[in-house]
Design an enzyme around this catalytic site. Structure first.
Site, PDB file in Angstrom:
ATOM      1  N   CYS A 182     -38.513 -14.088   4.038  1.00 61.45           N
ATOM      2  CA  CYS A 182     -38.741 -15.408   5.395  1.00 61.45           C
ATOM      3  C   CYS A 182     -38.638 -14.527   6.795  1.00 61.45           C
ATOM      4  CB  CYS A 182     -37.570 -16.022   5.326  1.00 61.45           C
ATOM      5  SG  CYS A 182     -37.342 -16.515   3.378  1.00 61.45           S
ATOM      6  N   GLN A 197     -31.134 -16.121  -5.211  1.00 59.84           N
ATOM      7  CA  GLN A 197     -31.366 -14.706  -6.384  1.00 59.84           C
ATOM      8  C   GLN A 197     -30.872 -14.823  -6.714  1.00 59.84           C
ATOM      9  OE1 GLN A 197     -32.859 -11.651  -4.892  1.00 59.84           O
ATOM     10  NE2 GLN A 197     -33.633 -13.564  -3.225  1.00 59.84           N
TER      11      GLN A 197
END
Length: 410
Positions: free
Chosen positions: A334, A188
């Site tokens: 996810c 990220q």
């Protein structure tokens, strides 16, 4: 009505320059870099140019960059191979310590958590550090968790759900002081934060192309020179014998271009993104009753806005927002579809009924303030609509039940 994309933590659109750079390697430049003829040599040169570009963004050497299929593979490689390498050391098991101990956190991406659990089934021991209500670990607790058989510390740079940035430099110092490998999942953070790996004391770092406006299916693992990891995929001699398989040339070239663009005017771009984030947070907290910001205000990714709305279900809110043309998330991409509340929010101490009403809005450089205004108005309308059908909200409004205390507000 044009849509508004606010799920950049899940994936980002490929920049036009990246697509243009990739196209020749999907058409006439189809050479396999392992060959000896001119077409292959040109492919190898392009691959090494991309590797050099990525190394420059980290301040490391070119040969310390290994291409992978993305963040999940990079995390698996770093953690599993660190344990395997430790077991092969001559001093392994001396002093009665035959176990490999890993330190990680309760809020890691599942690529790390599930890898650690798989290693626990093979006899490893893992300490999962707690986080505070902002989502940060305590470096004092980290150091206290170190044992004689600790072989790896794996702590993400920034959280994918709430955007909290961890004290990476301090972790690196502790790891170096105790001669323990330090891996960080920077999926990220790469392309959004400066990550000088040498100064931060990072031994291994995972990154993925599609989180920084590059293509999917490509990423890299930085491995500091001197860290001798065993091969992760056996077969050919690609990636200096560490990761076999014909290289994904379009992906590698695209990742190199995305890395270069992401690190050009990064500070300016992230400042603009943070301004949109702060505006979005401020309006939502001030204009939607019973809203709570999750994560740190100060140590936060520029594009992350994670807010819980009491008396609603986040999944239902996503459906309504989709009808309004707004793409958002209830948590990690996810784990979309899971009925369990976010493991990150649970670790931060949020009650389940509040965690279930969480919305993650992640902003990209191409978003605008006008889009923030429209998103706020749509969220206000959708939350109000959902609360009309909420028995809990009805109980509160009739005075039969008080809401749980909410924390961070602006």
């Amino acid at each position: 009505m044009p849509g508004i994309y606010l799920d950049h933590a899940a994936t980002t659109p490929v920049r036009p320059e990246v697509r243009e750079a990739m196209l020749p390697y999907l058409k006439e430049q189809y050479g396999n870099p392992s060959g000896l003829y001119q077409l292959a040599v040109e492919a190898e040169e392009a691959m090494e140019a991309a590797r050099k570009t990525i190394a420059a963004t980290l301040g490391c050497e070119t040969e310390e960059i290994y291409f992978t299929s993305g963040g999940t593979e990079s995390d698996n490689w770093a953690i599993k191979s660190a344990v395997e390498a430790a077991k092969k050391r001559e001093d392994f098991g001396t002093g009665g310590h035959r176990c490999c101990h890993i330190i990680t956190t309760q809020i890691e991406h599942h690529a790390v958590l599930h890898t650690c659990r798989a290693l626990e089934e093979e006899g490893c021991e893992v300490t999962y550090l707690r986080v505070n209500e902002m989502g940060q670990i305590s470096v004092r607790e980290l150091e206290k968790a170190i044992r004689p058989d600790t072989v790896l510390i794996s702590v993400m740079t920034a959280n994918n759900e709430v955007g909290t940035i961890q004290p990476v430099r301090e972790i690196g110092k502790i790891a170096r002081r105790h001669h323990i490998l330090f891996h960080t999942d920077a999926v990220q953070a790469y392309g959004h934060l400066p990550l000088p790996v040498k100064r931060l004391g990072i031994d291994m770092m995972s990154a993925s192309g599609h989180k920084c406006n590059g293509p999917k299916g490509i990423g890299f693992l930085y491995v500091r020179k001197g860290v001798d990891l065993p091969p992760f995929i056996h077969g050919g001699g690609q990636e200096r014998g560490k990761r076999a398989g014909t290289e994904n040339m379009p992906g590698i070239v695209g990742l190199g271009m995305a890395a270069r663009l992401a690190h050009t005017k990064m500070a300016y771009r992230e400042k603009k993104t943070a301004a949109m984030r702060d505006y979005l947070i401020r309006r939502l907290l001030n204009e939607v009753p019973f809203a709570r910001l999750n994560g740190s205000l100060r140590y936060r990714l520029a594009g992350n806005c994670n807010i819980s709305f009491q008396f609603i279900e986040g999944a239902a809110l996503l459906v309504l927002l989709d009808e309004e043309g707004i793409c958002a998330a209830a948590g990690s991409a996810c784990s979309t579809g899971s009925k369990e509340p976010s493991h990150v929010l649970k670790a931060m101490g949020l009650p389940d009924n509040i965690a279930h009403g969480t919305l993650r809005l992640t902003i990209g450089y191409q978003n605008t303030m006008e889009e923030m205004d429209r998103a706020v108005e749509c969220i206000k309308k959708c939350v109000a609509r959902l609360r009309q059908n909420s028995p809990e909200f009805e109980d509160y409004m009739s005075g039969r039940k008080m809401p749980l205390s909410f924390g961070i507000r602006l």
